[in-house]
Design an enzyme around this catalytic site. Structure first.
Site, PDB file in Angstrom:
ATOM      1  N   ASP A  15      -8.392  -5.192  -6.002  1.00  0.00           N
ATOM      2  CA  ASP A  15      -8.158  -4.800  -4.759  1.00  0.00           C
ATOM      3  C   ASP A  15      -8.599  -3.156  -5.835  1.00  0.00           C
ATOM      4  O   ASP A  15      -8.806  -2.413  -6.693  1.00  0.00           O
ATOM      5  CB  ASP A  15      -6.518  -4.069  -5.666  1.00  0.00           C
ATOM      6  CG  ASP A  15      -5.987  -3.327  -4.346  1.00  0.00           C
ATOM      7  OD1 ASP A  15      -6.795  -2.439  -3.369  1.00  0.00           O
ATOM      8  OD2 ASP A  15      -4.489  -3.096  -3.326  1.00  0.00           O
ATOM      9  N   HIS A  52      -6.977  -5.770  -1.349  1.00  0.00           N
ATOM     10  CA  HIS A  52      -5.792  -4.972  -0.900  1.00  0.00           C
ATOM     11  C   HIS A  52      -5.018  -5.860   0.681  1.00  0.00           C
ATOM     12  O   HIS A  52      -5.303  -5.249   1.918  1.00  0.00           O
ATOM     13  CB  HIS A  52      -6.257  -3.366   0.307  1.00  0.00           C
ATOM     14  CG  HIS A  52      -5.132  -2.618   0.158  1.00  0.00           C
ATOM     15  ND1 HIS A  52      -4.754  -2.261  -0.943  1.00  0.00           N
ATOM     16  CD2 HIS A  52      -4.533  -1.351   0.755  1.00  0.00           C
ATOM     17  CE1 HIS A  52      -3.317  -1.076  -0.888  1.00  0.00           C
ATOM     18  NE2 HIS A  52      -3.850  -1.096   0.218  1.00  0.00           N
ATOM     19  N   SER A 111       0.873  -1.387   0.279  1.00  0.00           N
ATOM     20  CA  SER A 111      -0.323   0.004  -0.136  1.00  0.00           C
ATOM     21  C   SER A 111       1.108   0.722  -0.130  1.00  0.00           C
ATOM     22  O   SER A 111       2.143   1.703  -0.735  1.00  0.00           O
ATOM     23  CB  SER A 111      -1.079   0.101   0.997  1.00  0.00           C
ATOM     24  OG  SER A 111      -2.011   1.102   0.984  1.00  0.00           O
TER      25      SER A 111
END
Length: 793
Positions: free
Chosen positions: A483, A514, A363
């Site tokens: 995602d 994610h 991320s």
């Protein structure tokens, strides 16, 4: 489920013997051992939890070679060979499987074959026995780790603690470092920035975890995780921006400009160095780093400007953020000064580092890898960038619209900066920083421009792809095809650039949202990372570059199936164009002529219903009458054969709107009631993977078949009508006048099974991502000039 294995390096017998002797598994004088004694010795060595020979001998009675004989009894007969089934009945028990529950005595190799576990057919002499054990030590156990790692978790390698050197097995580093003595220290790296405008260069707090052996002259590589969350986060969800508002006229856009903060040059290293004087209180927070730390790789964390322990203010995605995070690599490489404390009086060097740095993280942590890699900073040898943003516009905006990451409606750059401004937690820092922080927050709110959603110089400064020519390090990208936080086009677009570059590059696409993938059943990703880092950061030739295909893509129908591809692009398939019909069908020879309309009511009904955004989406794609009403849906017939959509679908829509503004959304959906994979991996063995010896754990997980559902979102996208001519420049539009939109959906790799349908849905308000207008708007679609193009494999 298949325990696929890609990181095993084929090794000749002489090398096998050398490695087995080096880890004290095979006796040096193995040539004089008879078969029975050698078999007993190797099995007992694998029982690492038993610390004496007597304890190991007692354990032999707990293993069985068949449904009528224990291993202890078998060995009493002094066998001169062992049958394949007998050997693998014992092997499976060593790997953590349970007879009668996981497999049957009568067919251990059948079980292994079904689960993609390797085995050898002939174990009739000492050489074949040794090779069988070498392969067994490199075979994935029930917990997902290779047997050697399972043994490590039971203390096998403590016998090598204090030897002050790396050891390798099958090309990978093994955990011979005393994790009870890890050095945990904090230093302060000086940047060339002054983001808090105090006239001094900002200091960055850096936390280092390194083997104690580095105090005895051993130089090790560093795995650096640039994590703005490392110092803690400030919860601010209640202050998210309001999305229940009407769309603005985007022609009011004024192209907000990016302005760099002041530069104050840091001191140069003077050659002196004293040990750090501050001990780390934070823990390492990334299992892959912990795993590699036990194997001799230092683990380094820094939050960069504005985070706890550091100077400055957060400027999400800006070059200052990149520069401050890259400064840590410069220090590790010996090119930048750091101090033992904030007084800036005593310098300290990373003299324990061999100058080779890799980066890890998911991320935001993966995003900063891309950012730093584009600078070409010396010392950065490789990145393993997971679920990373490659352009902040593509994270918070799309095609001229404000678009939220999944489950983050109303979040934006300013709020993420606030979330990570953890140096405000310290009262003294708060007094100093708060005025400058407030100014930066005001600037971010103004320049991010939530009114129009348009691309600008402000966003251009946050587009790392436009600096990709600076990348010099090897590259691994990991991303979830589902995602909807960091949407797949972030990795797709940077991949299209990286794949043309000379350095080695790999791409892994899994079925998650994610998520990390280092602890999946279906792939030995952690083992590959070990192999990779040994090659890239220690310079050991171990065949890492040849072990894996360039692109690995997890199947959406069978989680334990991975597709090996040369690339991820439209070129993998054949172009197909589908057209809507007046009857709501979607065919390659569709001939719709009608103009069909729907009226969007923004978020009014959604707010009344009080359901979640994910509940809305499922009901919407399933065609629930209440939620599907403000949309047009077109469906194919059931597919006779499985069809895989690859790359980026493209939609063309001729549309008019009842207001001189508007937003159009398009989704591709698989329709058909069937059992699909879980949306997130299921925990199969919580805490079942030991990262070292009494040094933390990870959890084995994988996607598994779930309850039946009626539909699954494949991909979608959104567009501002006022960008009909140019995605970077809005124009005024007239109400009730038709305009041609042409835009790309998020990239995918999705197999539609036989018996399912493909649906094209055209709508406006996406409750989870777009703004939710307070006024009704009617959209009319000219079917004769509407189509969806994608690529079938």
């Amino acid at each position: 489920m298949k325990y696929n294995q890609y990181a095993y390096v084929e090794t000749d017998f002489q090398q096998q013997v050398k490695e087995l002797i080096d880890i004290n598994f095979l006796p040096k004088n193995y040539q004089v051992w008879d078969f029975s004694s050698l078999l007993a010795k190797l099995v007992k060595n694998a029982i690492a939890e038993a610390k004496t020979d007597a304890a190991k001998n007692a354990k032999l009675a707990e293993f069985a070679v068949s449904d009528h004989q224990t291993l202890a009894d078998f060995l009493k007969e002094k066998p001169t060979e062992i049958g394949t089934e007998q050997f693998y009945n014992v092997a499976l028990q060593l790997l953590g499987y349970h007879v009668h529950y996981d497999y049957d005595f009568a067919d251990p190799t059948g079980f292994m074959q079904r689960n993609a576990l390797p085995f050898v057919q002939d174990i009739s002499d000492n050489q074949k026995l040794i090779s069988a054990f070498y392969r067994l030590l490199n075979t994935r156990a029930k917990n997902g780790q290779i047997l050697l790692d399972v043994m490590a978790g039971k203390g096998y390698f403590t016998q090598f603690w204090g030897q002050n050197k790396f050891k390798f097995f099958n090309g990978k580093s093994i955990p011979v470092f005393d994790t009870n003595k890890v050095i945990r220290e904090v230093v302060y790296v000086e940047t060339d920035l002054d983001t808090d405008h105090d006239g001094k260069s900002d200091l960055i707090q850096v936390t280092v975890f390194r083997p104690e052996e580095t105090n005895k002259g051993l130089k090790v590589p560093a795995l650096y995780t640039a994590s703005p969350y490392f110092g803690g986060i400030i919860a601010n969800e209640k202050r998210n921006h309001n999305v229940d508002e009407n769309l603005s006229d985007s022609t009011e856009w004024n192209d907000p400009q990016y302005v760099h903060s002041p530069i104050v040059k840091a001191e140069k290293p003077d050659g002196s160095s004293r040990p750090a004087t501050e001990e780390a209180v934070h823990k390492s927070s990334y299992p892959l780093n912990e795993y590699m730390l036990a194997r001799g790789f230092a683990s380094v964390f820094a939050g960069a400007i504005g985070t706890r322990g550091s100077d400055g203010v957060r400027i999400t995605g800006a070059p200052e953020e990149t520069e401050s995070a890259a400064a840590v690599i410069e220090w590790l490489h010996g090119d930048r000064v750091a101090y033992t404390d904030r007084t800036r009086t005593v310098q300290t060097t990373a003299d324990w580092c061999n100058g080779n740095i890799g980066m890890t993280g998911r991320s935001y942590l993966g995003t900063l890898q891309i950012a730093i890699a584009t600078t070409g900073v010396k010392g950065l040898k490789t990145v393993v960038s997971e679920a990373a943003i490659s352009s902040w516009y593509d994270y918070y905006r799309e095609h001229g619209l404000v678009i939220a990451p999944e489950a983050c409606q109303g979040e934006d750059l300013d709020l993420l900066a606030e979330t990570c401004q953890s140096n405000l937690w310290d009262a003294g820092s708060y007094l100093k920083i708060k005025p400058e922080y407030d100014k930066m927050q005001k600037q971010l709110r103004e320049k991010e421009d939530r009114n129009t959603g348009q691309y600008s110089d402000f966003w251009e400064a946050r587009n790392y792809r436009h600096h990709a020519d600076g990348i010099k390090c090897s590259w691994i990208s990991v991303h979830g095809l589902n995602d909807w936080n960091v949407k797949p086009k972030n990795v797709y677009k940077i991949w299209q650039l990286v794949k043309k570059m000379p350095m080695k590059h790999h791409l892994f696409l899994h079925q998650g949202p994610h998520y990390n993938m280092n602890n999946f059943v279906s792939i030995d990703f952690t083992d590959f990372m070990n192999l990779w880092f040994v090659h890239e950061l220690l310079g050991i030739e171990n065949n890492a570059y040849n072990q894996w295909p360039t692109v690995m893509i997890q199947d959406n129908l069978q989680a334990d199936k991975w597709h090996e591809e040369p690339d991820w692009s439209n070129d993998l398939g054949q172009e197909k164009i589908y057209y809507p019909t007046d009857e709501g069908e979607l065919f390659q020879d569709g001939n719709g002529k009608a103009q069909k309309s729907f009226t969007d009511v923004g978020g009014i009904e959604f707010k009344k219903a009080g359901i979640s955004e994910s509940d809305w989406q499922y009901k919407f794609i399933c065609g629930d009458e209440k939620w599907a009403k403000p949309s047009l849906r077109f469906e194919t017939d059931e597919f006779i054969h499985p069809t895989t959509i690859v790359g980026r679908p493209e939609v063309k829509v001729r549309v008019s709107a009842s207001l001189p503004k508007g937003e159009i959304s398009v989704a591709l959906v698989e329709l058909g009631e069937r059992q699909r994979l879980t949306a997130t991996p299921k925990f199969l063995m919580r805490g079942g993977q030991e990262l070292g010896y009494r040094f933390g754990t990870d959890t084995l997980q994988e996607f598994v078949p779930d309850k039946k559902t009626k539909a699954k979102l494949i991909t979608k996208a959104h567009m501002n009508l006022q960008n009909f001519k140019d995605m970077k420049k809005p124009e005024a539009i007239d109400a009730d006048k038709f305009y041609d939109l042409d835009f790309l959906l998020q990239p995918t790799y999705y197999t539609i099974p036989s018996g399912s349908k493909l649906a094209l849905i055209i709508y406006s308000t996406d409750q989870g991502m777009t703004k939710r207008p307070l006024e009704d708007e009617t959209y009319t679609i000219d079917l004769a000039n509407t189509e969806i193009k994608f690529y079938e494999k």
